[in-house]
Design a protein around this motif. Structure first.
Motif, PDB file in Angstrom:
ATOM      1  N   UNK A  55      -7.611 -14.319  -4.879  1.00  0.00           N
ATOM      2  CA  UNK A  55      -7.748 -13.336  -3.812  1.00  0.00           C
ATOM      3  C   UNK A  55      -6.488 -13.285  -2.953  1.00  0.00           C
ATOM      4  N   UNK A  56      -5.944 -14.438  -2.623  1.00  0.00           N
ATOM      5  CA  UNK A  56      -4.720 -14.489  -1.829  1.00  0.00           C
ATOM      6  C   UNK A  56      -3.581 -13.738  -2.531  1.00  0.00           C
ATOM      7  N   UNK A  57      -3.409 -14.026  -3.829  1.00  0.00           N
ATOM      8  CA  UNK A  57      -2.321 -13.392  -4.565  1.00  0.00           C
ATOM      9  C   UNK A  57      -2.539 -11.889  -4.698  1.00  0.00           C
ATOM     10  N   UNK A  58      -3.759 -11.483  -5.007  1.00  0.00           N
ATOM     11  CA  UNK A  58      -4.049 -10.058  -5.200  1.00  0.00           C
ATOM     12  C   UNK A  58      -3.819  -9.273  -3.915  1.00  0.00           C
ATOM     13  N   UNK A  59      -4.355  -9.768  -2.809  1.00  0.00           N
ATOM     14  CA  UNK A  59      -4.191  -9.047  -1.542  1.00  0.00           C
ATOM     15  C   UNK A  59      -2.725  -8.984  -1.141  1.00  0.00           C
ATOM     16  N   UNK A  60      -1.997 -10.087  -1.329  1.00  0.00           N
ATOM     17  CA  UNK A  60      -0.581 -10.128  -0.955  1.00  0.00           C
ATOM     18  C   UNK A  60       0.217  -9.116  -1.747  1.00  0.00           C
ATOM     19  N   UNK A  61      -0.060  -9.008  -3.055  1.00  0.00           N
ATOM     20  CA  UNK A  61       0.702  -8.096  -3.905  1.00  0.00           C
ATOM     21  C   UNK A  61       0.342  -6.642  -3.624  1.00  0.00           C
ATOM     22  N   UNK A  62      -0.953  -6.360  -3.484  1.00  0.00           N
ATOM     23  CA  UNK A  62      -1.397  -4.970  -3.287  1.00  0.00           C
ATOM     24  C   UNK A  62      -0.889  -4.422  -1.960  1.00  0.00           C
ATOM     25  N   UNK A  63      -0.845  -5.251  -0.937  1.00  0.00           N
ATOM     26  CA  UNK A  63      -0.481  -4.771   0.402  1.00  0.00           C
ATOM     27  C   UNK A  63       0.959  -5.088   0.772  1.00  0.00           C
ATOM     28  N   UNK A  64       1.773  -5.510  -0.203  1.00  0.00           N
ATOM     29  CA  UNK A  64       3.167  -5.844   0.099  1.00  0.00           C
ATOM     30  C   UNK A  64       3.931  -4.624   0.584  1.00  0.00           C
ATOM     31  N   UNK A  65       3.658  -3.475  -0.013  1.00  0.00           N
ATOM     32  CA  UNK A  65       4.298  -2.223   0.389  1.00  0.00           C
ATOM     33  C   UNK A  65       3.249  -1.298   0.978  1.00  0.00           C
ATOM     34  N   UNK A  66       3.609  -0.575   2.004  1.00  0.00           N
ATOM     35  CA  UNK A  66       2.660   0.337   2.643  1.00  0.00           C
ATOM     36  C   UNK A  66       2.365   1.521   1.727  1.00  0.00           C
TER      37      UNK A  66
END
Length: 412
Positions: A152-163
């Motif tokens: 979950x940490x990795x997925x959220x970080x990657x998906x929301x890295x760019x606006x």
């Protein structure tokens, strides 16, 4: 600008009775029909504008995830129109798009590139993704050894890295620790301030209240209610509690920002509720820390075995501040007879911050209203907390404290 427009939107799936029915349809070129149609969504119409934060709630099977899949384009509508204006980023099913044999860093890069980012943009964002995910040396380990929280940490970080223009999140707060959940909330708030349109599917009512000004309620694939989050969540809460066919839900708008919701099966009802100062006078404004009495007059229409009477105080945003009932207080009520009146008094100190609060009262069985909800009366009283003559403070809780200041270390 209208970001999402749904017009009479619907999605249906084919359900086959056995594994040979699909083959029979294919061989006969649909001359033989071996399926039944199941509508996951039907006749949905709404408009979501740029910068809006929308919560989507409903019981399991209501069609929430199907709606998000339609918006992301992973499936297509069976009827109606769906218009999307802008770039969409989505965090849907946990692990979706990940490869278990790739490292965390490789999976993050793959997610970024699948989202349309160039290789140079991906390389620029990878250090930030690694820092936000905060999974240490596991970032270079295969995903198959990750826990669900780490995924979950990795997925959220990657998906929301760019606006992006539109951000979809499906149950992102159901896993992970409190610290990371708070980081997620802070990042989502930042996107909101930048004008990103947010769609949040969650069973966490607190997250919906905190992040979403508007909420859509789905049930059996149909739109039941679309409006102010607190109003919709109150209705949803009552709908969950409805266990029998004769229970009903009533909502009354008494102002631009206040809706009273009342539901229950009716075996017992709250006839009257009032807040009194300790001098016996009813009031609607109290000082911080003032002692009060909340008095409930209950009437039993039918015999009820061991009813529980409870109160719930909420702040102006609808967040639960304090709730208690006679069951949790070990104050059992014996069998209540038909037409028998009952008065219940709650004595408490209002150690609350200054502002507006509401009282909800309920009659149910055991410790909550999800089983045998006889009467749930939401926001039946609204009251104000005003400053007293003691110290000033911030927040919604006035905690007793003592401060000591010394120039020398007393422990040396």
């Amino acid at each position: 600008m209208d970001r999402i427009i749904a017009d009479n939107l619907g999605k249906k799936y084919k359900r086959y009775s056995n594994r040979f029915s699909r083959l029979s349809e294919w061989i006969t070129r649909n001359k033989y029909s071996g399926h039944t149609e199941q509508w996951a969504l039907r006749r949905l119409s709404f408009v979501i504008r740029s910068g809006e934060s929308i919560g989507i709630v409903g019981q399991n099977g209501a069609g929430k995830s199907t709606l998000l899949k339609l918006i992301t384009g992973t499936t297509h509508p069976s009827e109606g129109r769906l218009i999307i204006n802008g770039k969409v980023s989505a965090l849907l099913e946990l692990g979706l798009g990940f490869h278990p044999d790739f490292t965390g860093k490789e999976n993050a890069a793959m997610i970024c590139q699948m989202s349309g980012l160039s290789r140079s943009e991906t390389n620029r964002l990878l250090p930030e993704i690694e820092k936000f995910a905060d999974i240490g040396e596991y970032i270079d380990q295969p995903l198959r050894i990750y826990s669900t929280g780490m995924q979950m940490r990795l997925a959220f970080s990657a998906i929301t890295a760019a606006s992006s223009d539109i951000l979809l999140i499906d149950e992102a707060f159901s896993v992970g620790d409190i610290y990371f959940q708070q980081k997620c909330l802070d990042r989502i708030r930042r996107f909101k301030d930048q004008g990103t349109t947010l769609l949040l599917v969650s069973h966490d009512m607190g997250a919906i209240k905190t992040l979403c000004d508007r909420t859509i309620l789905l049930d059996n694939g149909q739109l039941i209610l679309d409006g102010q989050s607190q109003k919709v969540l109150d209705y949803y809460n009552s709908m969950i509690a409805r266990k029998t066919a004769d229970a009903n839900i009533r909502q009354t708008d008494i102002g631009p920002s206040r809706t009273i919701t009342r539901s229950g099966t009716g075996e017992a009802i709250v006839q009257e509720i009032e807040i009194y100062k300790m001098d016996g006078e009813p009031a609607r404004a109290f000082q911080v820390g003032e002692d009060v009495e909340i008095r409930c007059h209950v009437k039993f229409i039918q015999p009820v075995e061991k009813p529980s009477i409870g109160i719930l105080i909420r702040d102006r945003l609808g967040n639960d501040v304090f709730g208690v009932n006679t069951h949790n207080l070990n104050k059992p009520v014996c069998l209540a007879k038909t037409e028998e009146p009952l008065w219940v008094q709650f004595f408490l100190k209002l150690n609350l911050g200054c502002g507006t609060y509401s009282v909800t009262v309920a009659i149910h069985s055991k410790d909550n209203h999800l089983e045998n909800n006889y009467d749930w009366w939401d926001q039946c009283i609204v009251f104000q907390i005003i400053p007293n003559d003691s110290f000033r403070f911030s927040g919604i809780a006035s905690l007793p404290l003592r401060v000591q200041i010394q120039r020398k270390n007393p422990w040396s």
